[in-house]
Scaffold this active site. Structure first.
Site, mmCIF file in Angstrom:
data_model
loop_
_atom_site.group_PDB
_atom_site.id
_atom_site.type_symbol
_atom_site.label_atom_id
_atom_site.label_comp_id
_atom_site.label_asym_id
_atom_site.label_seq_id
_atom_site.Cartn_x
_atom_site.Cartn_y
_atom_site.Cartn_z
ATOM 1 N NE ARG A 110 -104.213 -9.847 90.687
ATOM 2 C CZ ARG A 110 -105.206 -10.622 90.860
ATOM 3 N NH1 ARG A 110 -106.339 -10.928 90.042
ATOM 4 N NH2 ARG A 110 -105.239 -11.055 91.936
ATOM 5 C CB SER A 152 -100.515 -10.703 95.016
ATOM 6 O OG SER A 152 -101.478 -11.314 95.453
ATOM 7 C CD GLU A 205 -101.148 -8.196 91.113
ATOM 8 O OE1 GLU A 205 -102.122 -7.400 91.009
ATOM 9 O OE2 GLU A 205 -101.263 -8.976 92.174
HETATM 10 N N1 EPU Z 1 -100.033 -20.678 99.345
HETATM 11 C C1 EPU Z 1 -98.983 -21.263 99.908
HETATM 12 N N2 EPU Z 1 -97.993 -20.527 100.658
HETATM 13 C C2 EPU Z 1 -98.337 -18.894 100.581
HETATM 14 C C3 EPU Z 1 -99.511 -18.437 100.036
HETATM 15 C C4 EPU Z 1 -100.232 -19.585 99.317
HETATM 16 O O1 EPU Z 1 -98.778 -22.524 100.066
HETATM 17 O O2 EPU Z 1 -97.570 -18.375 101.232
HETATM 18 C C5 EPU Z 1 -101.056 -21.667 98.722
HETATM 19 C C6 EPU Z 1 -102.354 -21.677 99.274
HETATM 20 O O3 EPU Z 1 -102.297 -22.703 100.296
HETATM 21 C C7 EPU Z 1 -103.452 -22.148 98.140
HETATM 22 C C8 EPU Z 1 -102.649 -21.487 96.911
HETATM 23 O O4 EPU Z 1 -101.307 -21.268 97.213
HETATM 24 O O5 EPU Z 1 -103.475 -23.640 97.882
HETATM 25 C C9 EPU Z 1 -103.386 -20.123 96.514
HETATM 26 O O6 EPU Z 1 -103.348 -19.142 97.566
HETATM 27 P P1 EPU Z 1 -104.399 -18.109 97.808
HETATM 28 O O7 EPU Z 1 -105.715 -18.701 97.887
HETATM 29 O O8 EPU Z 1 -103.929 -17.156 99.292
HETATM 30 O O9 EPU Z 1 -104.331 -17.308 96.762
HETATM 31 P P2 EPU Z 1 -103.181 -16.880 95.868
HETATM 32 O O10 EPU Z 1 -103.137 -17.467 94.590
HETATM 33 O O11 EPU Z 1 -101.939 -16.738 96.642
HETATM 34 C C10 EPU Z 1 -104.544 -14.995 94.336
HETATM 35 C C11 EPU Z 1 -104.625 -13.372 93.995
HETATM 36 C C12 EPU Z 1 -105.051 -12.430 95.308
HETATM 37 C C13 EPU Z 1 -106.382 -12.924 95.897
HETATM 38 C C14 EPU Z 1 -106.260 -14.466 96.223
HETATM 39 C C15 EPU Z 1 -107.934 -15.031 96.299
HETATM 40 C C16 EPU Z 1 -102.796 -13.165 92.440
HETATM 41 C C17 EPU Z 1 -101.529 -12.822 92.023
HETATM 42 N N3 EPU Z 1 -103.339 -13.094 93.871
HETATM 43 O O12 EPU Z 1 -103.669 -15.185 95.599
HETATM 44 O O13 EPU Z 1 -104.989 -11.147 95.046
HETATM 45 O O14 EPU Z 1 -106.750 -12.376 96.939
HETATM 46 O O15 EPU Z 1 -105.911 -15.355 95.038
HETATM 47 O O16 EPU Z 1 -108.436 -15.069 95.141
HETATM 48 O O17 EPU Z 1 -103.528 -13.568 91.553
HETATM 49 C C18 EPU Z 1 -103.676 -9.208 94.867
HETATM 50 O O18 EPU Z 1 -103.746 -9.315 93.925
HETATM 51 O O19 EPU Z 1 -102.935 -8.205 95.298
HETATM 52 C C19 EPU Z 1 -104.147 -10.127 95.754
HETATM 53 C C20 EPU Z 1 -104.001 -10.477 96.870
#
Ligand code: EPU
Length: 337
Positions: free
Chosen positions: A165, A237, A333
């Site tokens: 990012r 995010s 972010e």
């Molecule tokens: N999780 C929770 N609670 C929540 C959200 C997530 O426990 O409310 C846990 C999930 O269960 C999972 C882990 O956190 O084990 C990761 O969650 P998720 O796969 O939804 O991805 P993320 O790390 O929360 C990142 C990116 C997203 C992208 C997703 C999928 C960042 C800051 N965000 O989110 O990007 O779509 O991975 O690859 O890196 C964005 O940048 O705007 C964005 C949406």
């Protein structure tokens, strides 16, 4: 045609849907138009801002300066051989429409980045990423106009200093260059990246894998977790997933077994910020006009007529509680203006 507006509403120009106005707003459709404008108006020492799709912006008050709004469209094939195609894409092309265009033609590399809001010109700035893919993997060059020299410049990929990012355009070059085109090298022989848990699970419902199916699956997963900004204002995010020293992550993991972590290197570990925020009790909470999304705690939402400062206040309260419970500082972010 280029156009200069005064006291211009930015509400339609930020996916949070926050009402704020810009003193001046300059819209242009070519490199020539912006170079001309910069020749006639020396803006180097003025308060200006380069705006893309506004999907990563939070306006905390009216903007008492000049917004530069590039509207350069078009997709051009620069080179093509048996294996790859090199595309030059105007910064104002909608990111997801561009992904759809590529999937339609069987050009692979960005299908995992389906449905990310925003425009092509913003994609290198924060090195958009999702489901195991970052846009830097397919970017070959970034074309821009230098505000200081008022002329076009081309950056090769190494020059962009891509990271999670992050890129040079968010750091040393912040506000110095207007990205006008991005060149992408895509593959004709698809190499699917489907190791991300949620994708491989969803793909079990299909008999085959192809680009269209991957796009369909990604759209389904995103729609199930992430709110549509046209219905509920948000900027994806709101925080980055924090990267901490492995030692700190190991200690936390011993205490909180369920904490999702991803090893970055032998020394660093990335932690899921959404999980940290959820553990602090924020998920689904609404405070006045703003709140934390029900299905993904990393996303802050505007329930109606939120002001930017309300979102910022909520963000700060979240940061404090995550710091208190886990000793981790969350970094935003989203760009707060
Ligand atoms: N999780 C929770 N609670 C929540 C959200 C997530 O426990 O409310 C846990 C999930 O269960 C999972 C882990 O956190 O084990 C990761 O969650 P998720 O796969 O939804 O991805 P993320 O790390 O929360 C990142 C990116 C997203 C992208 C997703 C999928 C960042 C800051 N965000 O989110 O990007 O779509 O991975 O690859 O890196 C964005 O940048 O705007 C964005 C949406």
């Amino acid at each position: 045609m280029a156009e200069l507006y005064e006291n211009y509403s930015l509400k339609k120009h930020n996916t949070f849907g926050i009402e704020a106005s810009a003193k001046y707003f300059f819209e242009f459709e070519s490199q020539n138009e912006i170079c001309d404008f910069l020749d006639k108006n020396n803006i180097v020492d003025t308060n200006y801002l380069i705006l893309g799709g506004g999907s990563n912006m939070l306006f905390t008050e009216d903007f008492d300066g000049l917004v530069l709004y590039p509207c350069i469209k078009g997709i051009e094939i620069l080179e093509e051989d048996e294996n790859t195609v090199l595309l030059r894409v105007g910064c104002k092309e909608d990111w997801d429409e561009f992904v759809a265009w590529c999937v339609e033609r069987n050009y692979s590399g960005i299908e995992n980045l389906s449905l990310i809001p925003g425009v092509v010109g913003a994609s290198p700035v924060q090195n958009i990423g999702a489901y195991g893919v970052e846009v830097q993997e397919v970017i070959e060059k970034v074309e821009a106009v230098s505000i200081e020299s008022r002329s076009p410049v081309t950056f090769n990929k190494l020059h962009c200093e891509f990271d999670y990012r992050n890129s040079v355009f968010k750091n040393e070059y912040k506000n110095l260059f207007i990205i006008t085109h991005v060149q992408f090298r895509l593959q004709k022989q698809a190499q699917f990246k489907v190791h991300y848990g949620a994708i491989s699970e969803e793909l079990e419902n299909y008999n085959e894998v192809n680009l269209k199916i991957i796009r369909e699956v990604i759209i389904k997963i995103r729609e199930s977790k992430l709110p549509n900004h046209e219905v509920l204002g948000n900027a994806g995010s709101f925080f980055k997933n924090p990267i901490v020293e492995k030692e700190q992550a190991d200690k936390l993991k011993a205490k909180f077994e369920a904490m999702p972590t991803y090893e970055i290197s032998d020394f660093e570990t990335k932690i899921a910020a959404g999980w940290l925020i959820e553990q602090c009790g924020w998920k689904g909470k609404q405070i006045g006009n703003v709140g934390v999304h029900n299905d993904q705690a990393l996303v802050l939402v505007n329930y109606g007529n939120a002001k930017g400062y309300e979102v910022l206040k909520l963000a700060n309260d979240i940061r404090k509680s995550v710091l208190f419970k886990f000793g981790i500082k969350l970094e935003m972010e989203v760009n707060a203006i």
